[in-house]
Motif scaffolding. Sequence first.
Motif, PDB file in Angstrom:
ATOM      1  N   SER A  16       5.824   4.633   4.853  1.00 33.86           N
ATOM      2  CA  SER A  16       6.419   4.315   6.151  1.00 33.86           C
ATOM      3  C   SER A  16       7.878   3.841   5.979  1.00 33.86           C
ATOM      4  O   SER A  16       8.775   4.235   6.739  1.00 33.86           O
ATOM      5  N   THR A  38       0.845  -1.206   0.000  1.00 33.03           N
ATOM      6  CA  THR A  38       0.000   0.000   0.000  1.00 33.03           C
ATOM      7  C   THR A  38       0.875   1.248   0.000  1.00 33.03           C
ATOM      8  O   THR A  38       2.064   1.198   0.352  1.00 33.03           O
ATOM      9  N   GLY A  96       0.614   3.608   2.070  1.00 34.04           N
ATOM     10  CA  GLY A  96       0.982   3.861   3.470  1.00 34.04           C
ATOM     11  C   GLY A  96       2.233   3.069   3.856  1.00 34.04           C
ATOM     12  O   GLY A  96       3.133   3.603   4.525  1.00 34.04           O
ATOM     13  N   GLU A  97       2.295   1.802   3.434  1.00 32.45           N
ATOM     14  CA  GLU A  97       3.466   0.968   3.754  1.00 32.45           C
ATOM     15  C   GLU A  97       4.724   1.527   3.099  1.00 32.45           C
ATOM     16  O   GLU A  97       5.797   1.574   3.711  1.00 32.45           O
TER      17      GLU A  97
END
Length: 297
Positions: free
Chosen positions: A80, A74, A76-77
Amino acid sequence: MTVIIDGKKVAEDIRRQVREEAARLKESQSIVPGLAVVLVGEDPASQAYVRMKGKGCEEVGIRSLQHRLGAQTTQGELLSLIGELNRNGEVHGILVQLPLPAHIDEKSVINAIDPAKDVDGFHPVNVGKMVIGEEDGMLPCTPLGCQELIARYASPLGGKHLVIVGRSNIVGKPLANMMVQKQPRANCVVTVCHTAAADIGYFTRQADILVVAAGRPGTVSASMVKEGAVIIDVGSNRVPHPDDPSRSRFVGDVDFEGVSRVATAITPVPGGVGPMTIAMLLKNTMKACGLQTAVSR
Ligand code: NAP
């Protein structure tokens, strides 16, 4: 006699300089430059580029950290991971291999990279520094490679007319911005052509130095080139092999045979701009490492 510009040889020269600089840094300060390359998905061409970048790092004494993430990763991953790499003091350069899968917004990813570690030179902070000519920014690798070849084969550059065919954010626009600066290895009069030009030949025939980055074979023929011009062909187009259509080969955007009879110097494809791009990535990683470690010392 037309000079065939040997990009492999110039790239090897740059790699040797980076290797020597990395060895000095290790010996004097025990610092090993680190480049993190992030690949999302299984695109074979991207996998090959990432492998080449890793190998290039090893050969010059740069630590290569490769992060291969699945196609379903994703946004988001990925963001991060970039946050972790931004904070990691052993990582001086971060490169996210493009293109990314469609569900990930490239702009958000580029903007998340610490500009000091942005060795691709795509972060808006670095683009801004490039436009105003600040020297502590990171410049994109392919235009940097073109500039290196131009400086070696078309000097003195001051006042020369550089015509660029193509206005992409990765080649044409940054190269135009770099070469118009009032700086050594630049100071050209720059014209940029694109598909809205009714007749690009009108512009290309005025070029002392002609850079073609259109992504279309045959974009520039001999009749579009001034006698004595220096030609940099950035194009890298896979076409069927003329002797065996089941195989393919790479050609540039310029009619090499015809144009090499008119030009004073010309890059071949392959073996011209291509090898310069990775060499400049290594040089950028060294520069990023130097700037970051100078600040923290
Ligand atoms: P791109 O994003 O497709 O941009 C191509 C540019 O050329 C556009 O600005 C387009 O104009 C312009 N153009 C295309 N055909 C034209 C024509 N007939 N007349 C005038 N302008 C024309 O391509 P890119 O990413 O810049 O890449 C260009 C080429 O360089 C590709 O072959 C690519 O594979 C190669 N490349 C090689 C390296 C390397 O390391 N060797 C690195 C990067 C790219 P519009 O803006 O009006 O559409």
